[in-house]
Design a protein around this motif. Structure first.
Motif, PDB file in Angstrom:
ATOM      1  N   ARG A 172      -2.794  -1.711 -12.246  1.00 23.97           N
ATOM      2  CA  ARG A 172      -4.398  -1.318 -11.527  1.00 23.97           C
ATOM      3  C   ARG A 172      -4.339  -1.976 -10.045  1.00 23.97           C
ATOM      4  O   ARG A 172      -3.858  -1.842  -9.048  1.00 23.97           O
ATOM      5  N   ALA A 173      -5.000  -1.149  -9.346  1.00 27.35           N
ATOM      6  CA  ALA A 173      -5.508  -1.100  -7.824  1.00 27.35           C
ATOM      7  C   ALA A 173      -6.125  -2.333  -7.078  1.00 27.35           C
ATOM      8  O   ALA A 173      -6.926  -2.464  -8.065  1.00 27.35           O
ATOM      9  N   LEU A 174      -5.459  -2.732  -6.628  1.00 24.51           N
ATOM     10  CA  LEU A 174      -5.666  -3.687  -5.357  1.00 24.51           C
ATOM     11  C   LEU A 174      -6.357  -3.951  -4.426  1.00 24.51           C
ATOM     12  O   LEU A 174      -6.167  -3.165  -3.452  1.00 24.51           O
ATOM     13  N   PRO A 175      -6.920  -4.739  -3.980  1.00 23.95           N
ATOM     14  CA  PRO A 175      -7.588  -5.208  -2.397  1.00 23.95           C
ATOM     15  C   PRO A 175      -6.426  -4.287  -1.198  1.00 23.95           C
ATOM     16  O   PRO A 175      -5.336  -4.475  -1.593  1.00 23.95           O
ATOM     17  N   ALA A 195       0.329  -1.084   0.113  1.00 25.35           N
ATOM     18  CA  ALA A 195       0.033   0.609   0.105  1.00 25.35           C
ATOM     19  C   ALA A 195       0.973   1.194  -0.236  1.00 25.35           C
ATOM     20  O   ALA A 195       0.107   2.497  -0.812  1.00 25.35           O
ATOM     21  N   GLY A 196       1.653   1.300   0.924  1.00 24.08           N
ATOM     22  CA  GLY A 196       2.966   2.909   1.011  1.00 24.08           C
ATOM     23  C   GLY A 196       3.319   2.707  -0.547  1.00 24.08           C
ATOM     24  O   GLY A 196       3.515   3.802  -0.930  1.00 24.08           O
ATOM     25  N   LEU A 244       3.162   6.089  -3.902  1.00 24.74           N
ATOM     26  CA  LEU A 244       4.454   6.683  -4.804  1.00 24.74           C
ATOM     27  C   LEU A 244       4.729   6.182  -5.729  1.00 24.74           C
ATOM     28  O   LEU A 244       4.684   6.856  -7.165  1.00 24.74           O
ATOM     29  N   VAL A 245       4.026   5.229  -6.548  1.00 26.65           N
ATOM     30  CA  VAL A 245       3.824   4.237  -7.683  1.00 26.65           C
ATOM     31  C   VAL A 245       2.993   5.160  -8.963  1.00 26.65           C
ATOM     32  O   VAL A 245       3.076   5.011 -10.288  1.00 26.65           O
ATOM     33  N   ALA A 246       2.515   5.511  -7.761  1.00 22.93           N
ATOM     34  CA  ALA A 246       0.804   5.749  -8.620  1.00 22.93           C
ATOM     35  C   ALA A 246       1.051   7.794  -9.117  1.00 22.93           C
ATOM     36  O   ALA A 246       0.633   7.830  -9.640  1.00 22.93           O
ATOM     37  N   GLY A 289      -5.237  -1.812  -0.302  1.00 25.42           N
ATOM     38  CA  GLY A 289      -4.601  -0.252  -1.260  1.00 25.42           C
ATOM     39  C   GLY A 289      -3.284  -0.036  -2.465  1.00 25.42           C
ATOM     40  O   GLY A 289      -2.304   0.038  -2.278  1.00 25.42           O
ATOM     41  N   GLU A 290      -3.074  -1.882  -2.068  1.00 22.51           N
ATOM     42  CA  GLU A 290      -1.773  -2.705  -3.210  1.00 22.51           C
ATOM     43  C   GLU A 290      -2.601  -2.100  -4.195  1.00 22.51           C
ATOM     44  O   GLU A 290      -3.302  -1.532  -4.678  1.00 22.51           O
ATOM     45  N   SER A 291      -1.127  -2.500  -5.342  1.00 17.40           N
ATOM     46  CA  SER A 291      -1.438  -2.154  -6.536  1.00 17.40           C
ATOM     47  C   SER A 291      -0.447  -3.484  -7.566  1.00 17.40           C
ATOM     48  O   SER A 291       0.451  -3.449  -7.139  1.00 17.40           O
ATOM     49  N   GLU A 292      -0.589  -3.666  -8.347  1.00 13.25           N
ATOM     50  CA  GLU A 292       0.103  -4.769 -10.025  1.00 13.25           C
ATOM     51  C   GLU A 292       0.199  -3.347 -11.022  1.00 13.25           C
ATOM     52  O   GLU A 292      -0.251  -2.550 -11.951  1.00 13.25           O
ATOM     53  N   LEU A 293       1.309  -3.357 -10.927  1.00 12.97           N
ATOM     54  CA  LEU A 293       2.121  -2.846 -12.348  1.00 12.97           C
ATOM     55  C   LEU A 293       2.110  -3.770 -13.672  1.00 12.97           C
ATOM     56  O   LEU A 293       3.106  -3.913 -13.254  1.00 12.97           O
ATOM     57  N   THR A 294       2.102  -3.280 -14.930  1.00 12.15           N
ATOM     58  CA  THR A 294       2.006  -4.602 -16.233  1.00 12.15           C
ATOM     59  C   THR A 294       2.861  -3.656 -16.959  1.00 12.15           C
ATOM     60  O   THR A 294       2.441  -2.502 -17.343  1.00 12.15           O
TER      61      THR A 294
END
Length: 263
Positions: A198-201, A180-181, A185-187, A203-208
């Protein structure tokens, strides 16, 4: 005949943009572009002398880190080769090599990537286009033989699917997850033209990403420490895992730990 252009009316935002451009000139200090850019900037700002829009304070700055310390003579010779198209011979020391090897190349492009200058040239030894860091080029010499540029060469396409300066073949889908933290920053930044965040549950995210070389993205993932982990491809997962294991072993060695201060 026209002896001068009329004065130019600009907005406050446009003057701020000029100030930002002026600060950005620092990354070209010590290159043949410095004098031309400063001259062009001076001509633009002199056109504003008849009207003062506002007086800004010193509120904008640039803080470059790890700026390349290349030899200006090397830069000037290669810049001339790109324009005039003679072949060039020089010594080149690869990052893991103790000694330089002789290379004969056909210079096509000079690129500043993340504060460092690189030459993109056709390498006669490899019979392919290669990228050379200017800081590792020594004793360059212009040759009498001239060359024709590779038909259809496009620097945008050459670096298109690279994460930095390493350009490969094909297209590899890379998926990286962030906690989440780190996700926040990545966004806040754009990392690559192909990115899909892509936002994940939780607060995490996945970058492709779609890349043609994995070396630089591996180093980038490692820079996030435990806040990022590779989902795919398997070879990138293995590379990052091995680097973390090696680093853990390094820190586990007693002789690598800082000694206690006696003061």
């Amino acid at each position: 005949p026209v002896t001068a252009f009329p004065s130019v009316h600009v907005t406050e935002g446009e003057v701020v943009a000029l100030l930002v451009a002026q600060r950005a000139l620092e990354q070209y200090r010590g290159t043949p572009f410095e004098a031309s850019l400063r001259s062009a900037f001076s001509k633009l700002t002199n056109a504003l002398r008849d009207e003062t829009v506002f007086t800004p304070g010193p509120g904008v700055s640039f803080r470059p880190q790890g700026v390349s310390t290349h030899d200006l003579g090397v830069f000037e010779l290669l810049h001339a080769a790109v324009r005039q198209r003679p072949e060039v011979r020089f010594g080149y020391r690869k990052i893991k090599s103790a000694a330089a090897e002789v290379r004969r190349v056909r210079p096509h492009h000079l690129a500043c990537v993340q504060g460092r200058w690189y030459l993109v040239a056709w390498d006669a030894l490899r019979d392919a286009m290669r990228t050379f860091a200017l800081t590792r080029i020594s004793a360059p010499r212009l040759l009498e033989r001239r060359f024709e540029r590779v038909q259809g060469f496009d620097i945008g396409k050459y670096f298109g699917n690279s994460f930095g300066v390493f350009a490969g073949e094909g297209s590899i889908e890379v998926r990286i997850r962030f906690d989440a933290g780190a996700a926040r920053l990545v966004a806040e930044r754009s990392w690559h033209p192909t990115q899909d965040l892509r936002a994940l549950p939780g607060g995490e995210s996945e970058l492709t990403l779609r890349l043609n070389d994995l070396r630089e993205v591996a180093a980038w993932v490692l820079s996030w420490g435990e806040h990022a982990w590779v989902v795919s491809p398997p070879e990138l997962v293995e590379s990052v895992r091995n680097s973390h294991v090696a680093a853990a072993r390094l820190y586990a060695k007693p002789d690598r730990r800082p000694r206690a201060s006696t003061s």
